[in-house]
Design a protein around this motif. Structure first.
Motif, mmCIF file in Angstrom:
data_model
loop_
_atom_site.group_PDB
_atom_site.id
_atom_site.type_symbol
_atom_site.label_atom_id
_atom_site.label_comp_id
_atom_site.label_asym_id
_atom_site.label_seq_id
_atom_site.Cartn_x
_atom_site.Cartn_y
_atom_site.Cartn_z
ATOM 1 N N VAL A 123 -62.050 -46.066 -41.344
ATOM 2 C CA VAL A 123 -60.768 -46.648 -40.954
ATOM 3 C C VAL A 123 -59.627 -45.862 -41.560
ATOM 4 O O VAL A 123 -58.646 -45.525 -40.886
ATOM 5 C CB VAL A 123 -60.688 -48.138 -41.362
ATOM 6 C CG1 VAL A 123 -59.279 -48.676 -41.195
ATOM 7 C CG2 VAL A 123 -61.677 -48.963 -40.551
ATOM 8 N N SER A 124 -59.725 -45.513 -42.843
ATOM 9 C CA SER A 124 -58.637 -44.788 -43.494
ATOM 10 C C SER A 124 -58.473 -43.396 -42.899
ATOM 11 O O SER A 124 -57.355 -42.907 -42.737
ATOM 12 C CB SER A 124 -58.856 -44.710 -45.000
ATOM 13 O OG SER A 124 -59.974 -43.932 -45.311
ATOM 14 N N GLU A 125 -59.587 -42.740 -42.555
ATOM 15 C CA GLU A 125 -59.494 -41.428 -41.907
ATOM 16 C C GLU A 125 -58.810 -41.551 -40.556
ATOM 17 O O GLU A 125 -58.004 -40.703 -40.185
ATOM 18 C CB GLU A 125 -60.892 -40.823 -41.733
ATOM 19 C CG GLU A 125 -61.516 -40.350 -43.029
ATOM 20 C CD GLU A 125 -62.988 -39.974 -42.883
ATOM 21 O OE1 GLU A 125 -63.593 -40.248 -41.811
ATOM 22 O OE2 GLU A 125 -63.545 -39.428 -43.843
ATOM 23 N N ARG A 126 -59.124 -42.619 -39.840
ATOM 24 C CA ARG A 126 -58.511 -42.848 -38.534
ATOM 25 C C ARG A 126 -57.011 -43.075 -38.684
ATOM 26 O O ARG A 126 -56.194 -42.531 -37.947
ATOM 27 C CB ARG A 126 -59.191 -44.043 -37.874
ATOM 28 C CG ARG A 126 -58.658 -44.402 -36.510
ATOM 29 C CD ARG A 126 -59.164 -43.400 -35.459
ATOM 30 N NE ARG A 126 -58.678 -43.730 -34.163
ATOM 31 C CZ ARG A 126 -59.417 -44.297 -33.222
ATOM 32 N NH1 ARG A 126 -60.686 -44.587 -33.448
ATOM 33 N NH2 ARG A 126 -58.907 -44.559 -32.055
ATOM 34 N N VAL A 127 -56.623 -43.913 -39.662
ATOM 35 C CA VAL A 127 -55.205 -44.200 -39.893
ATOM 36 C C VAL A 127 -54.486 -42.933 -40.323
ATOM 37 O O VAL A 127 -53.404 -42.617 -39.831
ATOM 38 C CB VAL A 127 -55.037 -45.304 -40.960
ATOM 39 C CG1 VAL A 127 -53.596 -45.447 -41.384
ATOM 40 C CG2 VAL A 127 -55.561 -46.633 -40.423
ATOM 41 N N ALA A 128 -55.106 -42.170 -41.225
ATOM 42 C CA ALA A 128 -54.465 -40.964 -41.740
ATOM 43 C C ALA A 128 -54.271 -39.912 -40.647
ATOM 44 O O ALA A 128 -53.273 -39.197 -40.631
ATOM 45 C CB ALA A 128 -55.284 -40.372 -42.882
ATOM 46 N N SER A 129 -55.224 -39.841 -39.714
ATOM 47 C CA SER A 129 -55.124 -38.827 -38.658
ATOM 48 C C SER A 129 -54.191 -39.274 -37.539
ATOM 49 O O SER A 129 -53.730 -38.463 -36.742
ATOM 50 C CB SER A 129 -56.507 -38.519 -38.075
ATOM 51 O OG SER A 129 -56.972 -39.603 -37.311
ATOM 52 N N GLY A 130 -53.931 -40.590 -37.455
ATOM 53 C CA GLY A 130 -53.060 -41.112 -36.403
ATOM 54 C C GLY A 130 -53.716 -41.117 -35.034
ATOM 55 O O GLY A 130 -53.047 -41.292 -34.024
ATOM 56 N N ARG A 131 -55.037 -40.893 -34.971
ATOM 57 C CA ARG A 131 -55.745 -40.878 -33.687
ATOM 58 C C ARG A 131 -56.547 -42.142 -33.522
ATOM 59 O O ARG A 131 -57.026 -42.737 -34.382
ATOM 60 C CB ARG A 131 -56.686 -39.678 -33.604
ATOM 61 C CG ARG A 131 -55.937 -38.378 -33.522
ATOM 62 C CD ARG A 131 -56.860 -37.193 -33.427
ATOM 63 N NE ARG A 131 -57.368 -36.867 -34.754
ATOM 64 C CZ ARG A 131 -58.645 -36.722 -35.065
ATOM 65 N NH1 ARG A 131 -59.577 -36.864 -34.172
ATOM 66 N NH2 ARG A 131 -59.031 -36.436 -36.282
#
Length: 197
Positions: free
Chosen positions: A189-197
């Motif tokens: 989830v954090s990787e998704r939020v950080a990437s904005g994708r």
């Protein structure tokens, strides 16, 4: 005295090899445990320089708001999460939908294992009776259906499957090195939020 002569004068065993800005040799004693021919003062200067470039991994002062990890990397400018590289202190905005991660989940109740899917596993699993969360796998309904077909010989009914060696091996591979499956989900989830994708 030439630069080479200055270096030779400093490079004596057990003495710091640094030539100071004015051209004079440091010449301080090197500690026996030092990995380089540097005195304590110059080792500390080198350390401070490296810390500024690569940071220091340590227990973070607060858990990461994005993935929950307590391991951080401290830079002079602040802390980053060592797991997902989120800026500690920043709050993820999950309301924008950027934190949606579809997962296939594997839960156990007694001698049965359920293979299901959700983009909100915490909410979905709160609705179910189960003994243990075994693993998460990134994927949506298509992957869930593939897993149902893969383990169809052991279907007990609906999305529940009898415990069997093939399914247990698949779960073992998914959970290898993971520990708590929820930590893996928080990282996704954090990787998704950080990437904005």
């Amino acid at each position: 005295m030439t630069t080479a002569e200055k270096h030779d004068a400093v490079a004596s065993p057990g003495r710091c090899c640094i030539v100071e800005a004015g051209g004079s040799a440091c010449g301080r004693e090197v500690e026996a445990s030092a990995p380089l021919a540097l005195c304590t003062r110059h080792l500390l200067q080198a350390y401070e320089h490296v810390v500024g470039e690569v940071g220091v991994t340590d227990v973070a002062p607060v858990p990461c708001a994005a993935c929950g990890s307590r391991l951080g990397v401290h830079y002079p400018s602040g802390w980053l999460c060592a797991v997902c590289e989120w800026n500690l202190g920043d709050r993820p905005d999950y309301d924008l939908g950027a934190g949606r991660v579809d997962v296939v989940y594997y839960i156990r109740r007694g001698d049965l294992i359920k293979i299901g899917t959700s983009s909100n596993p915490r909410g979905r699993l709160a609705q179910l009776l189960y003994d243990e969360v075994l693993a998460f796998e990134r994927g949506d309904r298509a992957l869930e259906q593939h897993r149902h077909a893969q383990f169809a010989a052991h279907r007990a009914g609906g999305e529940w499957f009898e415990v069997n060696d093939e399914l247990l091996e698949h779960i073992r591979v998914l959970s290898a090195g993971v520990g708590d499956p929820w930590n893996l989900h928080r990282r996704w989830v954090s990787e998704r939020v950080a990437s904005g994708r």
